[in-house]
Design a protein around this motif. Structure first.
Motif, PDB file in Angstrom:
ATOM      1  N   ILE A  24    -117.529  -7.779 -20.092  1.00 56.48           N
ATOM      2  CA  ILE A  24    -118.351  -7.442 -21.285  1.00 56.48           C
ATOM      3  C   ILE A  24    -117.458  -7.999 -22.362  1.00 56.48           C
ATOM      4  CG2 ILE A  24    -119.362  -5.747 -22.605  1.00 56.48           C
ATOM      5  CD1 ILE A  24    -120.251  -5.575 -19.688  1.00 56.48           C
ATOM      6  N   SER A  25    -118.372  -8.735 -23.032  1.00 57.63           N
ATOM      7  CA  SER A  25    -117.936  -9.335 -24.247  1.00 57.63           C
ATOM      8  C   SER A  25    -118.923  -9.384 -25.561  1.00 57.63           C
ATOM      9  CB  SER A  25    -117.601 -10.910 -24.075  1.00 57.63           C
ATOM     10  OG  SER A  25    -116.515 -10.933 -23.067  1.00 57.63           O
ATOM     11  N   ALA A  26    -118.534  -9.790 -26.592  1.00 63.32           N
ATOM     12  CA  ALA A  26    -119.089  -9.768 -27.947  1.00 63.32           C
ATOM     13  C   ALA A  26    -118.930 -11.277 -28.300  1.00 63.32           C
ATOM     14  CB  ALA A  26    -118.624  -8.671 -29.143  1.00 63.32           C
ATOM     15  N   GLN A  27    -120.169 -11.717 -29.122  1.00 65.08           N
ATOM     16  CA  GLN A  27    -120.111 -13.002 -29.483  1.00 65.08           C
ATOM     17  C   GLN A  27    -120.789 -13.209 -30.671  1.00 65.08           C
ATOM     18  OE1 GLN A  27    -121.446 -16.085 -26.923  1.00 65.08           O
ATOM     19  NE2 GLN A  27    -121.374 -17.690 -28.387  1.00 65.08           N
ATOM     20  N   VAL A  28    -120.205 -13.655 -31.604  1.00 64.11           N
ATOM     21  CA  VAL A  28    -121.065 -14.316 -33.036  1.00 64.11           C
ATOM     22  C   VAL A  28    -120.968 -15.545 -33.120  1.00 64.11           C
ATOM     23  CG1 VAL A  28    -121.095 -14.130 -35.545  1.00 64.11           C
ATOM     24  CG2 VAL A  28    -120.294 -11.929 -34.307  1.00 64.11           C
ATOM     25  N   SER A  29    -122.197 -16.192 -33.217  1.00 65.73           N
ATOM     26  CA  SER A  29    -122.137 -17.571 -33.473  1.00 65.73           C
ATOM     27  C   SER A  29    -123.562 -17.828 -34.027  1.00 65.73           C
ATOM     28  CB  SER A  29    -122.431 -18.439 -31.903  1.00 65.73           C
ATOM     29  OG  SER A  29    -122.681 -19.673 -32.019  1.00 65.73           O
ATOM     30  N   ASP A  30    -123.144 -18.673 -35.316  1.00 70.30           N
ATOM     31  CA  ASP A  30    -124.191 -19.190 -36.250  1.00 70.30           C
ATOM     32  C   ASP A  30    -124.958 -17.760 -36.646  1.00 70.30           C
ATOM     33  OD1 ASP A  30    -123.641 -21.839 -35.879  1.00 70.30           O
ATOM     34  OD2 ASP A  30    -125.081 -22.290 -34.300  1.00 70.30           O
ATOM     35  N   ALA A  31    -126.182 -17.526 -36.425  1.00 67.94           N
ATOM     36  CA  ALA A  31    -126.873 -16.414 -36.868  1.00 67.94           C
ATOM     37  C   ALA A  31    -127.204 -15.283 -35.802  1.00 67.94           C
ATOM     38  CB  ALA A  31    -128.224 -16.779 -37.571  1.00 67.94           C
ATOM     39  N   GLN A  32    -126.431 -15.825 -34.430  1.00 67.97           N
ATOM     40  CA  GLN A  32    -126.674 -14.715 -33.469  1.00 67.97           C
ATOM     41  C   GLN A  32    -125.591 -13.777 -33.257  1.00 67.97           C
ATOM     42  OE1 GLN A  32    -127.390 -18.089 -30.273  1.00 67.97           O
ATOM     43  NE2 GLN A  32    -129.305 -16.724 -30.022  1.00 67.97           N
ATOM     44  N   ARG A  33    -125.991 -12.580 -33.041  1.00 66.65           N
ATOM     45  CA  ARG A  33    -124.958 -11.604 -32.606  1.00 66.65           C
ATOM     46  C   ARG A  33    -125.174 -11.230 -31.079  1.00 66.65           C
ATOM     47  NH1 ARG A  33    -124.175  -7.408 -37.307  1.00 66.65           N
ATOM     48  NH2 ARG A  33    -125.354  -6.328 -35.793  1.00 66.65           N
ATOM     49  N   LEU A  34    -124.436 -11.378 -30.113  1.00 71.44           N
ATOM     50  CA  LEU A  34    -124.794 -11.307 -28.767  1.00 71.44           C
ATOM     51  C   LEU A  34    -123.763 -10.288 -28.093  1.00 71.44           C
ATOM     52  CD1 LEU A  34    -125.436 -15.142 -28.110  1.00 71.44           C
ATOM     53  CD2 LEU A  34    -127.295 -13.283 -28.491  1.00 71.44           C
ATOM     54  N   VAL A  35    -124.366  -9.621 -27.177  1.00 66.38           N
ATOM     55  CA  VAL A  35    -123.444  -8.790 -26.188  1.00 66.38           C
ATOM     56  C   VAL A  35    -123.700  -9.538 -25.076  1.00 66.38           C
ATOM     57  CG1 VAL A  35    -123.325  -6.806 -24.942  1.00 66.38           C
ATOM     58  CG2 VAL A  35    -123.859  -6.587 -27.345  1.00 66.38           C
ATOM     59  N   LEU A  36    -122.414 -10.016 -24.133  1.00 65.29           N
ATOM     60  CA  LEU A  36    -122.474 -10.831 -23.135  1.00 65.29           C
ATOM     61  C   LEU A  36    -122.101  -9.740 -21.828  1.00 65.29           C
ATOM     62  CD1 LEU A  36    -120.489 -13.783 -24.331  1.00 65.29           C
ATOM     63  CD2 LEU A  36    -122.942 -13.631 -24.375  1.00 65.29           C
ATOM     64  N   ILE A  37    -123.047  -9.697 -20.931  1.00 67.62           N
ATOM     65  CA  ILE A  37    -122.637  -8.906 -19.771  1.00 67.62           C
ATOM     66  C   ILE A  37    -122.726 -10.005 -18.605  1.00 67.62           C
ATOM     67  CG2 ILE A  37    -123.483  -7.137 -18.320  1.00 67.62           C
ATOM     68  CD1 ILE A  37    -124.901  -6.154 -20.972  1.00 67.62           C
ATOM     69  N   GLY A  38    -121.492 -10.260 -18.195  1.00 72.85           N
ATOM     70  CA  GLY A  38    -121.367 -11.254 -17.119  1.00 72.85           C
ATOM     71  C   GLY A  38    -121.844 -12.564 -17.807  1.00 72.85           C
ATOM     72  N   SER A  39    -122.767 -13.288 -17.224  1.00 76.13           N
ATOM     73  CA  SER A  39    -123.385 -14.754 -17.808  1.00 76.13           C
ATOM     74  C   SER A  39    -124.446 -14.466 -18.406  1.00 76.13           C
ATOM     75  CB  SER A  39    -123.406 -15.506 -16.687  1.00 76.13           C
ATOM     76  OG  SER A  39    -124.624 -15.085 -15.789  1.00 76.13           O
ATOM     77  N   HIS A  40    -124.945 -13.227 -18.819  1.00 76.76           N
ATOM     78  CA  HIS A  40    -126.302 -12.673 -19.192  1.00 76.76           C
ATOM     79  C   HIS A  40    -125.967 -12.559 -21.090  1.00 76.76           C
ATOM     80  CE1 HIS A  40    -128.514 -12.948 -15.813  1.00 76.76           C
ATOM     81  NE2 HIS A  40    -127.155 -12.280 -15.383  1.00 76.76           N
ATOM     82  N   ALA A  41    -126.466 -13.305 -21.743  1.00 79.80           N
ATOM     83  CA  ALA A  41    -126.410 -12.969 -23.240  1.00 79.80           C
ATOM     84  C   ALA A  41    -127.496 -12.120 -23.892  1.00 79.80           C
ATOM     85  CB  ALA A  41    -126.247 -14.312 -23.930  1.00 79.80           C
ATOM     86  N   ILE A  42    -127.223 -11.121 -24.590  1.00 77.42           N
ATOM     87  CA  ILE A  42    -128.394 -10.056 -24.866  1.00 77.42           C
ATOM     88  C   ILE A  42    -128.380 -10.048 -26.365  1.00 77.42           C
ATOM     89  CG2 ILE A  42    -129.218  -7.647 -24.685  1.00 77.42           C
ATOM     90  CD1 ILE A  42    -127.773  -7.689 -22.143  1.00 77.42           C
ATOM     91  N   ASP A  43    -129.341 -10.246 -27.000  1.00 80.11           N
ATOM     92  CA  ASP A  43    -129.183 -10.142 -28.617  1.00 80.11           C
ATOM     93  C   ASP A  43    -128.947  -8.570 -28.925  1.00 80.11           C
ATOM     94  OD1 ASP A  43    -130.631  -9.734 -31.195  1.00 80.11           O
ATOM     95  OD2 ASP A  43    -130.209 -11.846 -31.233  1.00 80.11           O
ATOM     96  N   ILE A  44    -128.385  -8.308 -29.898  1.00 71.81           N
ATOM     97  CA  ILE A  44    -127.980  -7.143 -30.385  1.00 71.81           C
ATOM     98  C   ILE A  44    -129.167  -6.077 -30.648  1.00 71.81           C
ATOM     99  CG2 ILE A  44    -127.471  -7.576 -32.852  1.00 71.81           C
ATOM    100  CD1 ILE A  44    -125.329  -5.491 -32.648  1.00 71.81           C
ATOM    101  N   ASP A  45    -130.112  -6.976 -31.090  1.00 71.59           N
ATOM    102  CA  ASP A  45    -131.448  -6.172 -31.351  1.00 71.59           C
ATOM    103  C   ASP A  45    -132.209  -5.427 -29.867  1.00 71.59           C
ATOM    104  OD1 ASP A  45    -131.295  -6.600 -34.176  1.00 71.59           O
ATOM    105  OD2 ASP A  45    -132.663  -8.393 -33.690  1.00 71.59           O
ATOM    106  N   GLN A  46    -131.843  -5.954 -28.696  1.00 68.73           N
ATOM    107  CA  GLN A  46    -132.292  -5.546 -27.671  1.00 68.73           C
ATOM    108  C   GLN A  46    -131.301  -4.564 -26.954  1.00 68.73           C
ATOM    109  OE1 GLN A  46    -135.119  -6.167 -26.339  1.00 68.73           O
ATOM    110  NE2 GLN A  46    -135.526  -7.391 -28.406  1.00 68.73           N
ATOM    111  N   MET A  47    -130.185  -4.172 -27.474  1.00 70.33           N
ATOM    112  CA  MET A  47    -129.263  -3.474 -27.123  1.00 70.33           C
ATOM    113  C   MET A  47    -129.898  -1.774 -26.904  1.00 70.33           C
ATOM    114  SD  MET A  47    -126.836  -4.916 -25.729  1.00 70.33           S
ATOM    115  CE  MET A  47    -125.919  -3.395 -25.146  1.00 70.33           C
ATOM    116  N   PRO A  48    -130.661  -1.151 -27.951  1.00 70.74           N
ATOM    117  CA  PRO A  48    -131.340  -0.050 -27.487  1.00 70.74           C
ATOM    118  C   PRO A  48    -131.929   0.056 -26.277  1.00 70.74           C
ATOM    119  CG  PRO A  48    -131.492  -0.632 -29.916  1.00 70.74           C
ATOM    120  CD  PRO A  48    -131.040  -1.836 -29.233  1.00 70.74           C
TER     121      PRO A  48
END
Length: 64
Positions: A24-48
């Protein structure tokens, strides 16, 4: 050189039932804020929706 706004942070390794782990990781890149679960990147807006789905799965297991 990367912008100071661009980073990735390791949060945890979750052990699986078949003796593997999921990172499990967190990534900020350009305008994206992502939660990484394994090899899947999930936009923070989808976390709910992810929280709701995980809660529903736990509830289903507890009801079984």
């Amino acid at each position: 050189m990367s912008s100071p706004r661009d980073w990735i942070r390791h949060i945890a390794d979750i052990q699986t039932a078949n003796d593997h782990s999921v990172e499990i990781s967190a990534q900020v890149s350009d305008a994206q804020r992502l939660v990484l679960i394994g090899s899947h990147a999930i936009d923070i807006d989808q976390m709910p929706a992810v929280y709701a789905a995980l809660t529903a799965a736990v509830d289903a297991l507890n009801a079984a």
